[in-house]
Motif scaffolding. Sequence first.
Motif, PDB file in Angstrom:
ATOM      1  N   GLY A  60       1.418   4.345   4.990  1.00  0.00           N
ATOM      2  CA  GLY A  60       1.651   3.620   3.747  1.00  0.00           C
ATOM      3  C   GLY A  60       1.385   2.134   3.905  1.00  0.00           C
ATOM      4  O   GLY A  60       0.612   1.709   4.762  1.00  0.00           O
ATOM      5  N   CYS A  61       2.053   1.342   3.101  1.00  0.00           N
ATOM      6  CA  CYS A  61       1.818  -0.098   3.066  1.00  0.00           C
ATOM      7  C   CYS A  61       2.015  -0.759   4.420  1.00  0.00           C
ATOM      8  O   CYS A  61       1.149  -1.494   4.910  1.00  0.00           O
ATOM      9  N   THR A 115      -5.498  -5.523  -7.095  1.00  0.00           N
ATOM     10  CA  THR A 115      -5.198  -4.130  -6.728  1.00  0.00           C
ATOM     11  C   THR A 115      -4.326  -4.036  -5.469  1.00  0.00           C
ATOM     12  O   THR A 115      -4.123  -2.956  -4.931  1.00  0.00           O
ATOM     13  N   GLY A 116      -3.807  -5.172  -4.988  1.00  0.00           N
ATOM     14  CA  GLY A 116      -2.901  -5.161  -3.844  1.00  0.00           C
ATOM     15  C   GLY A 116      -1.485  -4.853  -4.287  1.00  0.00           C
ATOM     16  O   GLY A 116      -1.250  -4.334  -5.383  1.00  0.00           O
ATOM     17  N   TRP A 117      -0.526  -5.210  -3.423  1.00  0.00           N
ATOM     18  CA  TRP A 117       0.889  -4.996  -3.763  1.00  0.00           C
ATOM     19  C   TRP A 117       1.222  -5.807  -5.002  1.00  0.00           C
ATOM     20  O   TRP A 117       0.752  -6.931  -5.149  1.00  0.00           O
ATOM     21  N   PRO A 118       2.026  -5.273  -5.947  1.00  0.00           N
ATOM     22  CA  PRO A 118       2.679  -3.957  -5.924  1.00  0.00           C
ATOM     23  C   PRO A 118       1.851  -2.834  -6.557  1.00  0.00           C
ATOM     24  O   PRO A 118       2.289  -1.687  -6.552  1.00  0.00           O
ATOM     25  N   SER A 129       0.052 -10.815   3.222  1.00  0.00           N
ATOM     26  CA  SER A 129       0.888  -9.610   3.238  1.00  0.00           C
ATOM     27  C   SER A 129       2.307  -9.873   2.780  1.00  0.00           C
ATOM     28  O   SER A 129       3.104  -8.953   2.671  1.00  0.00           O
ATOM     29  N   GLY A 130       2.668 -11.108   2.538  1.00  0.00           N
ATOM     30  CA  GLY A 130       4.010 -11.386   2.029  1.00  0.00           C
ATOM     31  C   GLY A 130       4.969 -11.925   3.060  1.00  0.00           C
ATOM     32  O   GLY A 130       6.077 -12.301   2.741  1.00  0.00           O
ATOM     33  N   HIS A 131       4.567 -11.991   4.300  1.00  0.00           N
ATOM     34  CA  HIS A 131       5.443 -12.517   5.347  1.00  0.00           C
ATOM     35  C   HIS A 131       4.827 -13.734   6.034  1.00  0.00           C
ATOM     36  O   HIS A 131       5.134 -14.031   7.184  1.00  0.00           O
ATOM     37  N   GLY A 132       3.923 -14.407   5.336  1.00  0.00           N
ATOM     38  CA  GLY A 132       3.378 -15.655   5.856  1.00  0.00           C
ATOM     39  C   GLY A 132       2.670 -15.522   7.195  1.00  0.00           C
ATOM     40  O   GLY A 132       2.679 -16.454   8.000  1.00  0.00           O
TER      41      GLY A 132
END
Length: 461
Positions: free
Chosen positions: A35-36, A277-280, A389-392
């Motif tokens: 998954g992600c 088209t990435g998260w979410p 990716s959201g975590h820098g």
Amino acid sequence: MHVRQTEGLESFMGQSSSQGAKMTPPVRVIVVGAGCRGEIYSRFASIHPDRVKVVGVADPRKFARTKLQQEHNIVDENVSEDWHSMVEREKFADAVLICTPDCLHKEPAVAFAQKGYHILLEKPMATTANDCTAIVETCTRSGVMLSVGHVLRYDPVIHKIKELIDAGVIGDVMHIQHFEPVGFYHFAHSFVRGNWRNEAESSFSLLAKSCHDIDLIHHWAGPRRCVKVSSFGSVSHFGKENKPTGAGNRCLDCSIEGDCPYSASRIYLNRVKQGHTGWPVSVICPNSLPDIESVTEALRTGPYGRCVYECDNDVCSNQVVNMEFEGGLTAAFSMVAFTEEICRRKTTIYGSKGELSCDGHEVQVFDFLSQRSTKHKPHNDAPKVFGMSGHGGADYHLMRAFISAVANNNPSHIRSGPEETLLSHLLVFEAERSRLESRVVHCGDIDKRPMSEKHADIKTI
């Protein structure tokens, strides 16, 4: 105001990428759960094919495992819908990345560790204290390395905080104030409509979302043991009693959807129409690539199209945790769903000689003696694909550390190892116990002795 540029992680992996290419074969990894998170971690192999190769994937979803197989040219015999078939074979990789749903962490972690695989385990370790302990004990007994996906420990900004504390820049730490803004649509996506909405199917939100944060507080406290913890929180707003008059059960059929900030059409469909088209968006189409057609169908028939006031969510949308550590150090943590910012943590640490603050991007220290402020801007050399990716970029640094540890047989590269991570997880369970029982919990059983001292004679699990 004095500004200081700091280097951060150049020497973190013990060798640069060019130095790492000393004809040593790449570390071979299996991805369990495509998954992600499994996809993000495996991107490291695409960036550094000389350092790591994805040689196997297991996932019950055909689309997910086939996508990862194609991205990494995995041979058919190493692709499976069930990880059990892989662990039953002769060992054919060095390590495994376990990125299954939270409640499915323990069994593969224990099985692969017993087989001799080094483990990178997505957080949380498991959904019960006993299962977390079993994983750590198995890895210890089996002589394999365990790295837990506390990616924030690898964020250069967060790591700079720890360096400054350990250097005594603010003196003795007296109080830690830490805040996590989850983000209004992030919470609706993940914890109202999504995979972490219901404790029976996943875990409580303090564990699923904020074990990162309790781990950081525990990390910054150093060797001091938490002696008392209290917590308060509840499920707020997202319930049938707050459903607006005239609202439908699905956003696509709702006459007042345009006035709702939690509209699934706004969160997902508008994004894909704009080419995002990435998260979410990517999460809601598990069996295909997201486009207007597939996203519309997902909202019409799947869980992410439901009205946020008609879901089966039961996890806290806001929670506070208060902690007292040995020596009088106190800490306060707040998690709130209803925020503009998404996961951009804010931290203030008060010391006997100064005050440290962090807005998620830079660290500032005010010195009591000179009454001057110094800004620290750690260098971050993570490729942009990981920064998104959201975590820098911390995902990249975590993978770099884990692969370096396996390649060099040196667990010192790992910042989120078994013993300390287990202790911070146990603190999370104690905090949730406090919330459920409406009382202060005395943490007499959580100590910071090495595992070798606490479990000199580990029994077979």
